[in-house]
Design an enzyme around this catalytic site. Structure first.
Site: not given
Ligand code: ATP
Length: 309
Positions: A17, A103, A105, A108-109, A112-113, A145
């Protein structure tokens, strides 16, 4: 076994997202900030294969640097499986294979996806047949998210971002994403925002109202008007993200010089999202950014939420 070979199970795709608008309010008693956001699901997907197994196991691969993604019980997809087991009483295991394109962290969630996809995949694999309402309730327990990744499309999120209401969006919006090599922690970015507000509490007016999505944003989405949306995008996490990653400011300028209508930090960053006038303009922006040595990905939104494919 390769991912392709595991196709005897269930395969689910869930989108990443962009927050086209994100206003951050006060910290609530539960420690979360109250937000108002307009999400758009875009055509960059996580693919999750679920195959029957005795235990719960997870493998992760992908086109993106996998950084610190845990593959144990801390992984959000595994937490989703455990929650579904507890809720339904199912004792079966599952083998999850995740192919990440969002990507890590990156704001872009992606995690969460993965969680949304795991819920949908295991619900299908185990035949537990939960309603959309029940799946959304479980999703909200996993993270702010996650409900949006389940629902997809374009939506307004309030509360922690998990209380969704639909936002009408006409047509398609073309975006060019520029991921950053190194991810960013969402709590760290929120903390930087709090510290900034604290330091400048004498100069900036206190937050006087509950966060709300600007009417201009909702109007632009309804009209399917990229120019109007470009003038209205806003992200309160952009300033702290840029303070933590000053190099992003130059990339934002490069994208806008390349013809993007607007550039914005996606969620808590560091991925940048550039809005283009249409598909042809997005290809031009992508080519210019690539020529400048940046990884640039052309996507569009809105797209549907997590579903079996
Ligand atoms: P947020 O939803 O917090 O905005 P984001 O989109 O910035 O997160 P994500 O890729 O969702 O980032 O992951 C954030 C952190 O969650 C990662 O650094 C990792 O340590 C942890 N994590 C736990 N499960 C997962 C997963 N399935 N994929 C990616 N990261 C995960």
């Amino acid at each position: 076994m390769s991912l392709a070979a595991s196709s005897d199970g269930v395969r689910v795709r869930a989108p990443g997202k962009i927050n086209v608008f994100l206003e951050v309010g006060d910290v609530q008693e539960d420690g979360y900030h109250e937000v108002a956001t307009a999400y758009q699901a875009v055509s960059l997907y996580e693919d999750v294969w679920a195959t029957p197994a005795d235990d719960v196991t997870l493998r992760v691969e992908g086109d993106v640097p996998l950084g610190d993604v845990p593959t144990d019980e801390r992984n959000l997809a595994v937490r989703a499986v455990r929650l579904l087991q507890r809720t339904t009483g199912v004792t079966d295991g599952v083998r999850l294979d995740i192919r990440k394109s969002v990507p890590v962290a990156g704001g872009m969630g992606g995690g969460s996806a993965d969680a949304a996809a795991a819920l949908v995949a295991c619900d299908a694999l185990w035949g537990t047949g939960l309603s959309t309402t029940e799946l959304l309730r479980l999703a909200a327990l996993l993270g702010a998210d996650v409900p949006f990744s389940l629902q997809g499309g374009t939506a307004v999120g309030t509360g922690r971002g998990d209380e969704l209401s639909p936002a009408l969006a006409r047509g398609r919006f073309d975006w060019v994403l520029v991921p950053h090599g190194e991810g960013m922690s969402t709590p760290v970015v929120y903390r930087a925002l709090d510290e900034h507000r604290e330091r400048h509490s004498g100069d900036i007016a206190p937050i006087s109202r509950r966060p709300a999505v600007d009417a201009d944003v909702l109007h632009a989405l309804r009209q399917g008007d990229a120019g109007m949306l470009a003038a209205a995008v806003r992200n309160d996490l952009q300033a702290p993200a840029l303070r933590l990653r000053p190099d992003l400011a130059g990339v934002l300028e490069t994208g806008e010089r390349a013809g993007a209508l607007a550039g914005i930090v996606s969620g808590s960053g560091p991925t940048l999202a550039f809005l283009a006038a249409d598909e042809a303009a997005a290809i031009d922006v992508q080519v210019s950014l690539s020529a400048a040595g940046l990884r640039a990905i052309h996507v569009h939104g809105p797209v549907p939420g997590a579903r079996v494919v």
